[in-house]
Design a protein around this motif. Structure first.
Motif, mmCIF file in Angstrom:
data_model
loop_
_atom_site.group_PDB
_atom_site.id
_atom_site.type_symbol
_atom_site.label_atom_id
_atom_site.label_comp_id
_atom_site.label_asym_id
_atom_site.label_seq_id
_atom_site.Cartn_x
_atom_site.Cartn_y
_atom_site.Cartn_z
ATOM 1 N N GLN A 134 0.833 -1.198 0.000
ATOM 2 C CA GLN A 134 0.000 0.000 0.000
ATOM 3 C C GLN A 134 0.873 1.254 0.000
ATOM 4 O O GLN A 134 0.583 2.237 -0.685
ATOM 5 N N ALA A 135 1.956 1.204 0.792
ATOM 6 C CA ALA A 135 2.875 2.330 0.826
ATOM 7 C C ALA A 135 3.669 2.467 -0.467
ATOM 8 O O ALA A 135 4.135 3.559 -0.801
ATOM 9 N N MET A 136 3.820 1.378 -1.212
ATOM 10 C CA MET A 136 4.606 1.411 -2.447
ATOM 11 C C MET A 136 3.802 1.930 -3.634
ATOM 12 O O MET A 136 4.328 2.638 -4.499
ATOM 13 N N VAL A 137 2.518 1.565 -3.709
ATOM 14 C CA VAL A 137 1.749 1.858 -4.920
ATOM 15 C C VAL A 137 0.978 3.161 -4.852
ATOM 16 O O VAL A 137 0.467 3.619 -5.886
ATOM 17 N N GLN A 138 0.881 3.777 -3.683
ATOM 18 C CA GLN A 138 0.067 4.993 -3.611
ATOM 19 C C GLN A 138 0.665 6.092 -4.488
ATOM 20 O O GLN A 138 1.879 6.278 -4.531
ATOM 21 N N PRO A 139 -0.173 6.818 -5.219
ATOM 22 C CA PRO A 139 0.336 7.819 -6.172
ATOM 23 C C PRO A 139 0.928 9.022 -5.452
ATOM 24 O O PRO A 139 0.426 9.468 -4.431
ATOM 25 N N GLY A 140 2.020 9.540 -5.997
ATOM 26 C CA GLY A 140 2.640 10.752 -5.465
ATOM 27 C C GLY A 140 3.585 10.515 -4.316
ATOM 28 O O GLY A 140 4.633 11.155 -4.219
ATOM 29 N N LYS A 141 3.262 9.597 -3.409
ATOM 30 C CA LYS A 141 4.080 9.400 -2.216
ATOM 31 C C LYS A 141 4.716 8.029 -2.130
ATOM 32 O O LYS A 141 5.581 7.809 -1.307
ATOM 33 N N GLY A 142 4.261 7.080 -2.910
ATOM 34 C CA GLY A 142 4.745 5.711 -2.807
ATOM 35 C C GLY A 142 6.160 5.531 -3.325
ATOM 36 O O GLY A 142 6.727 6.411 -3.990
ATOM 37 N N VAL A 143 6.735 4.379 -3.010
ATOM 38 C CA VAL A 143 8.092 4.066 -3.440
ATOM 39 C C VAL A 143 8.179 3.993 -4.957
ATOM 40 O O VAL A 143 9.142 4.477 -5.569
ATOM 41 N N ILE A 144 7.162 3.403 -5.589
ATOM 42 C CA ILE A 144 7.165 3.300 -7.051
ATOM 43 C C ILE A 144 7.116 4.685 -7.682
ATOM 44 O O ILE A 144 7.807 4.959 -8.680
ATOM 45 N N ALA A 145 6.306 5.600 -7.119
ATOM 46 C CA ALA A 145 6.244 6.976 -7.640
ATOM 47 C C ALA A 145 7.580 7.681 -7.463
ATOM 48 O O ALA A 145 8.018 8.438 -8.344
ATOM 49 N N ASP A 154 4.316 8.145 -12.383
ATOM 50 C CA ASP A 154 3.695 8.163 -11.067
ATOM 51 C C ASP A 154 3.383 6.734 -10.643
ATOM 52 O O ASP A 154 3.433 5.792 -11.439
ATOM 53 N N GLY A 155 3.046 6.556 -9.394
ATOM 54 C CA GLY A 155 2.683 5.234 -8.905
ATOM 55 C C GLY A 155 1.383 4.757 -9.523
ATOM 56 O O GLY A 155 0.569 5.559 -10.005
ATOM 57 N N PRO A 156 1.141 3.468 -9.538
ATOM 58 C CA PRO A 156 -0.082 2.933 -10.144
ATOM 59 C C PRO A 156 -1.345 3.330 -9.403
ATOM 60 O O PRO A 156 -2.445 3.255 -9.963
ATOM 61 N N GLY A 157 -1.222 3.754 -8.143
ATOM 62 C CA GLY A 157 -2.403 4.106 -7.377
ATOM 63 C C GLY A 157 -3.157 2.867 -6.919
ATOM 64 O O GLY A 157 -2.729 1.733 -7.121
ATOM 65 N N PHE A 158 -4.300 3.104 -6.297
ATOM 66 C CA PHE A 158 -5.101 2.015 -5.774
ATOM 67 C C PHE A 158 -6.117 1.583 -6.828
ATOM 68 O O PHE A 158 -6.868 2.392 -7.355
ATOM 69 N N GLY A 159 -6.123 0.297 -7.130
ATOM 70 C CA GLY A 159 -7.029 -0.230 -8.148
ATOM 71 C C GLY A 159 -6.600 -1.611 -8.584
ATOM 72 O O GLY A 159 -5.918 -2.341 -7.850
ATOM 73 N N ARG A 160 -6.966 -1.981 -9.811
ATOM 74 C CA ARG A 160 -6.702 -3.333 -10.303
ATOM 75 C C ARG A 160 -5.218 -3.615 -10.417
ATOM 76 O O ARG A 160 -4.758 -4.703 -10.065
ATOM 77 N N VAL A 161 -4.458 -2.635 -10.923
ATOM 78 C CA VAL A 161 -3.015 -2.851 -11.086
ATOM 79 C C VAL A 161 -2.353 -3.107 -9.744
ATOM 80 O O VAL A 161 -1.504 -3.996 -9.603
ATOM 81 N N ALA A 162 -2.744 -2.334 -8.738
ATOM 82 C CA ALA A 162 -2.170 -2.524 -7.401
ATOM 83 C C ALA A 162 -2.530 -3.897 -6.843
ATOM 84 O O ALA A 162 -1.697 -4.554 -6.198
ATOM 85 N N ILE A 163 -3.760 -4.345 -7.079
ATOM 86 C CA ILE A 163 -4.166 -5.674 -6.609
ATOM 87 C C ILE A 163 -3.328 -6.752 -7.275
ATOM 88 O O ILE A 163 -2.841 -7.680 -6.622
ATOM 89 N N VAL A 164 -3.148 -6.658 -8.589
ATOM 90 C CA VAL A 164 -2.388 -7.669 -9.327
ATOM 91 C C VAL A 164 -0.935 -7.695 -8.855
ATOM 92 O O VAL A 164 -0.358 -8.776 -8.636
ATOM 93 N N LEU A 165 -0.325 -6.519 -8.689
ATOM 94 C CA LEU A 165 1.069 -6.473 -8.238
ATOM 95 C C LEU A 165 1.222 -7.072 -6.836
ATOM 96 O O LEU A 165 2.154 -7.848 -6.570
ATOM 97 N N THR A 166 0.312 -6.714 -5.943
ATOM 98 C CA THR A 166 0.412 -7.201 -4.574
ATOM 99 C C THR A 166 0.195 -8.703 -4.501
ATOM 100 O O THR A 166 0.950 -9.423 -3.824
ATOM 101 N N LEU A 167 -0.826 -9.211 -5.189
ATOM 102 C CA LEU A 167 -1.084 -10.651 -5.164
ATOM 103 C C LEU A 167 0.044 -11.425 -5.839
ATOM 104 O O LEU A 167 0.370 -12.545 -5.416
ATOM 105 N N THR A 168 0.631 -10.860 -6.878
ATOM 106 C CA THR A 168 1.759 -11.528 -7.526
ATOM 107 C C THR A 168 2.925 -11.679 -6.554
ATOM 108 O O THR A 168 3.564 -12.743 -6.488
ATOM 109 N N TYR A 169 3.195 -10.631 -5.795
ATOM 110 C CA TYR A 169 4.260 -10.724 -4.799
ATOM 111 C C TYR A 169 3.915 -11.754 -3.719
ATOM 112 O O TYR A 169 4.775 -12.529 -3.289
#
Length: 287
Positions: A134-145, A154-169
């Motif tokens: 959650q801290a990684m994918v949030q837009p503007g403040k996350g590690v990915i951003a 920018d970060g992928p934000g909260f949504g389908r992409v974030a779900i897929v990335l998190t579940l993949t990990y």
């Protein structure tokens, strides 16, 4: 000849002892599991009193009619299956090369360390890992951003992409370990023979490695697909407004148990269909 008979006798006696020891626990767990499934199926055919929220034990198919006639639930089903398939494909694309490196390229002394590194994330709390993402994918403040700032990303934000990335990990180790076990059983002489016959790297992977490790890959997909299909906590934390089937079950469990049971049957049915398709390929017979 005598040694063969002795080894066969020892194998049969060991198998008999294991069946004797493991039989009662397996039978007990099976009874509990099937009792829970039967309870779930039967509850789906009941209704709820509108005033007391108590379950009314009267046979009705109204819940199934509501589920299959409401477009929102069809969209949630398609979305959940799509996310589960995306996670499975990503786990295959990442897990197979990693397992191949661990089993065939890395030095024998370091393989145990690599396996330990793959297993180590499983020791951490599920919630800790999801909140970390959650801290990684949030837009503007996350590690990915932050990493994408030099490139204007920018970060992928909260949504389908974030779900897929998190579940993949989360489920990637469940793909790596079965494939690694399958590759370990693959004789190195087959790879050498392919090279001697003129097979290059991609041809060897396509014609030798993948066909022989296909059952292990299928076993890994069963884990990743089923675990993603039933997940709902990840969608709550990093999914934003995305609703998966698990979230609908969670939201209706307290207020309308029969309807929640009806929704819960959908992932079970999808998983049974998936297992039937996998079994038709014959992959499970070669595990």
């Amino acid at each position: 000849m005598r040694r063969r008979r002795l080894s066969a006798h020892l194998f049969r006696s060991t198998r008999t002892r294991l069946a004797t020891l493991l039989g009662p626990p397996v039978l007990w767990l099976g009874l509990i599991y099937f009792a829970a499934i039967f309870s779930l199926l039967s509850t789906a055919f009941f209704s709820v009193d509108e005033f007391t929220n108590a379950v009314v034990h009267t046979f009705t198919t109204a819940n199934f009619v509501d589920v299959f006639t409401e477009p929102a639930y069809l969209r949630a089903t398609l979305l959940t299956v799509g996310i589960a398939l995306s996670v499975t494909v990503l786990c295959v694309c990442l897990g197979v090369p990693m397992a191949f490196f661990m089993a065939k390229i890395a030095r024998p002394r370091s393989r145990g360390l690599l396996v330990a590194l793959v297993i180590t994330p499983l020791w951490a709390s599920y919630l800790v890992k999801v909140y970390a993402w959650q801290a990684m994918v949030q837009p503007g403040k996350g590690v990915i951003a932050w990493l994408g700032q030099p490139f204007g990303l920018d970060g992928p934000g909260f949504g389908r992409v974030a779900i897929v990335l998190t579940l993949t990990y989360l489920w990637l180790p469940y793909m790596i370990l079965p494939v690694y076990a399958g590759l370990e059983r693959l004789p190195d002489s087959l790879l050498d023979a392919s090279g001697d016959l003129g097979g290059r790297t991609w041809r060897t992977l396509r014609s030798v490695v993948l066909p022989l490790t296909y059952p292990s890959i299928v076993a890994g997909t069963i884990f990743t697909f089923s675990l993603s299909l039933g997940d709902y906590i990840t969608a709550q934390i990093v999914g934003g407004k995305v609703q998966m089937l698990g979230n609908i079950v969670y939201q209706n469990y307290a207020a309308n148990l029969p309807f929640a049971a009806t929704i819960a049957i959908i992932p079970i049915a999808i998983m049974l269909i998936y297992l039937a398709l996998v079994r038709r390929t014959g992959a499970l017979d070669n595990l």
